[in-house]
Motif scaffolding. Structure first.
Motif, PDB file in Angstrom:
ATOM      1  N   TYR A 213       0.827  -1.210   0.000  1.00  0.00           N
ATOM      2  CA  TYR A 213       0.000   0.000   0.000  1.00  0.00           C
ATOM      3  C   TYR A 213       0.859   1.257   0.000  1.00  0.00           C
ATOM      4  O   TYR A 213       0.495   2.270  -0.615  1.00  0.00           O
ATOM      5  CB  TYR A 213      -0.926  -0.008   1.216  1.00  0.00           C
ATOM      6  CG  TYR A 213      -1.690  -1.303   1.385  1.00  0.00           C
ATOM      7  CD1 TYR A 213      -2.520  -1.774   0.368  1.00  0.00           C
ATOM      8  CD2 TYR A 213      -1.563  -2.061   2.537  1.00  0.00           C
ATOM      9  CE1 TYR A 213      -3.213  -2.970   0.507  1.00  0.00           C
ATOM     10  CE2 TYR A 213      -2.254  -3.253   2.696  1.00  0.00           C
ATOM     11  CZ  TYR A 213      -3.070  -3.707   1.676  1.00  0.00           C
ATOM     12  OH  TYR A 213      -3.746  -4.897   1.822  1.00  0.00           O
ATOM     13  N   GLN A 218      -3.942  -0.151  -3.943  1.00  0.00           N
ATOM     14  CA  GLN A 218      -5.080   0.475  -3.276  1.00  0.00           C
ATOM     15  C   GLN A 218      -5.501  -0.355  -2.074  1.00  0.00           C
ATOM     16  O   GLN A 218      -5.835  -1.533  -2.219  1.00  0.00           O
ATOM     17  CB  GLN A 218      -6.262   0.580  -4.253  1.00  0.00           C
ATOM     18  CG  GLN A 218      -6.039   1.511  -5.427  1.00  0.00           C
ATOM     19  CD  GLN A 218      -6.291   2.967  -5.083  1.00  0.00           C
ATOM     20  OE1 GLN A 218      -6.345   3.327  -3.897  1.00  0.00           O
ATOM     21  NE2 GLN A 218      -6.434   3.809  -6.084  1.00  0.00           N
ATOM     22  N   GLU A 220      -8.175  -0.245  -0.525  1.00  0.00           N
ATOM     23  CA  GLU A 220      -9.606  -0.545  -0.572  1.00  0.00           C
ATOM     24  C   GLU A 220      -9.891  -1.945  -1.103  1.00  0.00           C
ATOM     25  O   GLU A 220     -10.779  -2.636  -0.616  1.00  0.00           O
ATOM     26  CB  GLU A 220     -10.353   0.481  -1.451  1.00  0.00           C
ATOM     27  CG  GLU A 220     -10.438   1.867  -0.852  1.00  0.00           C
ATOM     28  CD  GLU A 220      -9.179   2.688  -1.086  1.00  0.00           C
ATOM     29  OE1 GLU A 220      -9.144   3.857  -0.653  1.00  0.00           O
ATOM     30  OE2 GLU A 220      -8.233   2.169  -1.719  1.00  0.00           O
ATOM     31  N   SER A 224      -6.000  -3.054  -7.330  1.00  0.00           N
ATOM     32  CA  SER A 224      -5.709  -1.995  -8.293  1.00  0.00           C
ATOM     33  C   SER A 224      -4.604  -1.078  -7.784  1.00  0.00           C
ATOM     34  O   SER A 224      -4.245  -1.084  -6.602  1.00  0.00           O
ATOM     35  CB  SER A 224      -6.974  -1.181  -8.574  1.00  0.00           C
ATOM     36  OG  SER A 224      -7.537  -0.701  -7.364  1.00  0.00           O
ATOM     37  N   LYS A 226      -2.820   2.803  -7.337  1.00  0.00           N
ATOM     38  CA  LYS A 226      -3.085   4.226  -7.220  1.00  0.00           C
ATOM     39  C   LYS A 226      -2.604   4.918  -8.497  1.00  0.00           C
ATOM     40  O   LYS A 226      -1.604   4.499  -9.096  1.00  0.00           O
ATOM     41  CB  LYS A 226      -2.340   4.802  -6.016  1.00  0.00           C
ATOM     42  CG  LYS A 226      -2.781   4.206  -4.682  1.00  0.00           C
ATOM     43  CD  LYS A 226      -1.902   4.713  -3.538  1.00  0.00           C
ATOM     44  CE  LYS A 226      -2.281   4.041  -2.221  1.00  0.00           C
ATOM     45  NZ  LYS A 226      -1.384   4.440  -1.104  1.00  0.00           N
TER      46      LYS A 226
END
Length: 458
Positions: A213, A218, A220, A224, A226
């Protein structure tokens, strides 16, 4: 014989440094590794070459060690096997400590799944088959590299293998064992989990890492990227590298995405644009290794993986943090490269964004603060999420003798994530202590049938 400096090897060293600046520093190579690799290359170029002639790629030649199961060393992310980078050893020459050691060259950025498939065919022989369903879902060729002769074609339940995996390499072996148990290789319906005699993890990536991260995944979804991040630069660099498809350079180092057919000869400029904007290629299909190394990705993998009752398991977790007045901080400034110091500090302070759902029930940020600059300690000891596997914390090796299969024995050692790879001089005597203990355990303590050992091993 003294090896001579050549423009090609000079470019290989330059390439190592270039990888650092385009995002290779995510996991193994940081400026620290570039320095280590430069030193190792210098040793290789200017010291006498006393090694025997290299073996031919794809052959099943192994040293004369009848009765000894092979020990297979599996590299991690951004790593490389025998024959890459001008003969540089990913494992710092540890492969010379035993008579029967194999060092496969797997995709350095390919997914855990794809690497496990590659490892099977490297050992057993044949053309790498990624599986029809998986290949269609990820939009790449079903078949890959051909091994005319496997490096251990007799591999079966009566001729099992010891595996030693560094970092993500440990998770690759666990996925391979699950595939063997599931009889997932077409034409090899007799496979079982008992083909694996032991798994030793060195800084193993069992439960993911918060470092993903920090570098651009991401939090979340754990899948995927950033829009602006170090990993975006890495993605662009890898796509261009594979698209250029410079044969001599790829012979020195290959990210392993050949089955995605990203060469300029096959897709042209239009295809390059599609890959760069995210419409095609491994980063579009998420069939690459970073999604597997997020906490969510590791949980997805672990939900299918077991600890088997007839296999021996051992892991070494590396640690570069300590508690100071209740705060997790780097354990020192000596013996660690400045950029790794920064990474250790970043990971020891990382917090899940408040608007993001926790990756598992009971998640706490502080559980993930102890780290080695690339992986969290909680990730390296043994598989924990979504279900914790049987484990035993080892202080002294003698405390766990005799070893019992089906249990993850783990030790925590002081060191950063790359201390025991690339350049053994950096780790000093501890390098030999770690690898000697691993190889001795494989030869003397982890077996199903009493082994017949050569005189010098007894």
């Amino acid at each position: 014989m003294i090896r001579c400096w050549t423009p090609a090897l000079q470019l290989a060293e330059l390439f190592v440094s270039s990888l650092v600046h385009m995002g290779y520093g995510f996991y193994i190579f940081s400026t620290a590794v570039a320095g280590d690799a430069s030193q190792a290359l210098s040793d290789m170029l200017f010291k006498p070459n006393l090694d025997p002639a290299p073996k031919k790629e794809g052959s099943n030649e192994t040293p004369n060690a009848d009765g000894l199961p092979p020990i297979v060393l599996v590299h991690g992310i951004f790593g490389f096997g025998k024959g890459r980078l001008g003969g540089l050893s990913y494992f710092g020459g540890a492969e010379k400590k035993d008579e029967r050691v194999l060092v496969p060259d797997l995709g350095s950025l390919t997914s855990i799944y794809d690497r496990a498939r590659e490892l099977f065919y490297y050992l057993k022989g044949g053309q790498v088959d990624y599986g029809e369903e998986h290949s269609k879902a990820c939009d790449h060729s079903q078949f890959g590299r051909v091994y005319e002769k496997g490096h251990y074609p007799e591999w079966d339940e009566d001729h099992p293998i010891h595996f030693v995996g560094h970092s993500a390499g440990a998770q690759v072996v666990r996925v391979l064992q699950q595939m063997l148990a599931a009889k997932a290789f077409k034409g090899h319906e007799n496979t079982s989990e008992n083909w694996v005699l032991s798994i030793t993890a060195l800084s193993g990536a069992f439960n993911g890492t918060t470092r993903t991260y920090i570098d651009g995944m991401q939090p979340e979804d754990g899948r995927s990227l950033k829009p602006i991040s170090l990993l975006q630069l890495c993605r662009i660099g890898v796509i261009i590298y594979d698209w250029l498809d410079i044969s001599w350079l790829k012979a020195y180092y290959n990210f392993g995405f050949d089955h995605f057919n990203m060469s300029r000869k096959k897709i042209g400029v239009r295809g390059l644009i599609d890959c760069l904007i995210g419409n095609a290629g491994p980063f579009a299909s998420e069939d690459w290794i970073l999604p597997d190394l997020t906490l969510q990705g590791a949980i997805r993998l672990n939900s299918h993986l077991r600890t088997y009752p007839n296999t021996y398991y051992f892991s070494y977790a590396t640690k570069r943090t300590r508690k100071f007045m209740g705060i997790t901080v780097p354990s020192g400034i000596f013996g660690i490269h400045p950029l790794f110091f920064i990474r250790v500090l970043q990971m020891s302070q990382w917090r899940l964004p408040p608007d993001v759902s926790p990756p598992y029930k009971g998640y706490r940020d502080e559980d993930w603060w102890d780290n080695d600059g690339a992986l969290n300690i909680i990730s390296m000891t043994h598989p924990r999420f979504p279900v914790e596997h049987p484990s035993c914390h080892v202080i002294k090796d003698s405390d766990c003798q005799p070893l019992q299969p089906g249990i993850w024995y783990y030790k925590i050692v002081e060191g950063d994530h790359i201390l025991f790879i690339i350049n053994r001089e950096r780790a000093g005597v501890e390098f030999d202590l770690i690898y000697d203990s691993i190889f001795e355990r494989c030869r003397k303590h982890a077996f199903r049938k009493t082994p017949i050992l050569p005189d010098h091993v007894q």
